[in-house]
Design an enzyme around this catalytic site. Structure first.
Site, PDB file in Angstrom:
ATOM      1  CE  LYS A  53      -0.518   0.914   0.460  1.00 22.87           C
ATOM      2  NZ  LYS A  53      -0.207   1.035   1.879  1.00 22.87           N
ATOM      3  CD  GLN A  97       2.892   2.118   3.536  1.00 20.03           C
ATOM      4  OE1 GLN A  97       1.831   2.448   3.022  1.00 20.03           O
ATOM      5  NE2 GLN A  97       3.234   0.848   3.680  1.00 20.03           N
ATOM      6  CG  ASP A 120      -4.284   2.028   6.111  1.00 23.37           C
ATOM      7  OD1 ASP A 120      -4.353   1.124   5.264  1.00 23.37           O
ATOM      8  OD2 ASP A 120      -3.278   2.722   6.310  1.00 23.37           O
TER       9      ASP A 120
HETATM   10  N1  GUN Z   1       2.409  -1.089   6.156  1.00 22.23           N
HETATM   11  C1  GUN Z   1       2.250  -2.378   5.765  1.00 22.23           C
HETATM   12  N2  GUN Z   1       0.976  -2.581   5.366  1.00 22.23           N
HETATM   13  C2  GUN Z   1       0.325  -1.405   5.501  1.00 22.23           C
HETATM   14  C3  GUN Z   1      -0.996  -0.987   5.235  1.00 22.23           C
HETATM   15  O1  GUN Z   1      -1.864  -1.748   4.797  1.00 22.23           O
HETATM   16  N3  GUN Z   1      -1.270   0.318   5.493  1.00 22.23           N
HETATM   17  C4  GUN Z   1      -0.334   1.167   5.992  1.00 22.23           C
HETATM   18  N4  GUN Z   1      -0.702   2.417   6.229  1.00 22.23           N
HETATM   19  N5  GUN Z   1       0.909   0.811   6.253  1.00 22.23           N
HETATM   20  C5  GUN Z   1       1.229  -0.472   6.005  1.00 22.23           C
END
Ligand code: GUN
Length: 283
Positions: A53, A97, A120
């Site tokens: 990311k 995350q 998100d």
């Molecule tokens: N863990 C698995 N997928 C995601 C996501 O799209 N965003 C976040 N913050 N954590 C995740």
């Protein structure tokens, strides 16, 4: 029939080009779109995801900071960091995350993120906005799946879509986005009595449970569009999705691969949401 592949890497390249252009326009106005990514603990998969990311931000003209904290970080410390980022004018998006260590209440953490920076799309305010059809950030994975449908000219209007999985991150928002696009939507999950009965009627199937071979060829209507959100490992340790790819490819009209399907699209839509946040903030 051999299914056409919906190439998430190719579509991502195209969309990230648009992201980079919009980022450049913002920078000309003295605004560098900024994303803060918070990782707590040492989950190996999460470490790979956050690295990807942050790299994607840097590659496309966004500013990004990765804050990596030890698993012993307290909830109070994490909430304090989020509040500081909420007040930081250089940051337009905040991503924590998931999963978080067990002693931290993920819901409380998400609710502490300012909805205006919730790229998100997990905050109750974002989920509620999606539910009632108001503007707000859409969760990146389902948002990316909608873009994949659009890319092949698949309009969900009047179609029967079956979503397998009911998570807050993918299944539920996916169903809402498809409903908003006027599909007839069925949500299946671990307690569904006869999954194949539902999927065999579907024009669009989205598999998002995190279990291999949830969808096999005999469960798919010929010509259906199949989107595989799964991220699993097979017996050889190779990355694979929720769909029996080789079998379903013989029946479906379109199919997304794993890797190279939904994965890159999730990151692309995160960039898109962060740009969107910076543009709204600048308006
Ligand atoms: N863990 C698995 N997928 C995601 C996501 O799209 N965003 C976040 N913050 N954590 C995740």
């Amino acid at each position: 029939m051999t299914a056409k592949t919906i190439d998430g890497n190719a579509l991502s390249r195209h969309l990230r080009h648009e992201v980079a252009e919009r980022a450049a326009l913002l920078r000309e106005r003295g605004i560098t779109p900024g994303l803060a990514v918070i990782l707590v603990g040492e989950n190996p998969a999460s470490q790979v995801y956050v690295r990807n990311k942050v790299k994607a931000c840097h590659d496309n003209g966004l500013h990004s900071v990765l804050e990596h904290y030890p698993a012993a970080m307290t909830e109070a410390e994490l909430l304090a960091r989020i509040k500081a980022l909420n007040a930081d004018a250089a940051i337009h998006g905040i991503l924590v995350q998931l999963p978080l260590p067990g002693h931290i209440d993920a819901h409380r953490v998400i609710e502490t993120i300012a909805p205006a920076k919730d790229v998100d799309g997990f905050h109750v305010a974002s989920a509620g906005a999606l539910m009632v059809g108001q503007p707000g950030f859409r969760p990146c994975t389902p948002y990316g799946c909608m873009k994949m449908l659009e890319s092949i000219g698949c309009d969900p209007k009047g179609k029967h879509a079956v979503v397998i999985g009911r998570s807050n991150i993918v299944g539920k928002p996916m169903a809402m986005l498809l409903l908003q696009a006027s599909a007839t939507v069925t949500i299946c999950h671990s307690a569904t009595a006869d999954l194949g009965f539902h999927t065999r009627q579907a024009d669009i199937v989205v598999a998002a449970v995190g279990k291999r071979n949830v969808l096999t060829a005999d469960m798919v209507k010929p010509g259906a569009v199949v989107i595989d959100v799964g991220m699993n490992r097979d017996e050889h340790g190779r990355l694979c999705g929720d769909v029996d790819h080789a079998g379903v490819a013989k029946v479906a009209g379109h199919l997304t691969p794993v890797p190279g399907g939904v994965g890159p699209m999730t990151i692309t839509m995160l960039l898109m949401n962060t740009i969107e946040s910076a543009e709204r903030n600048a308006a």
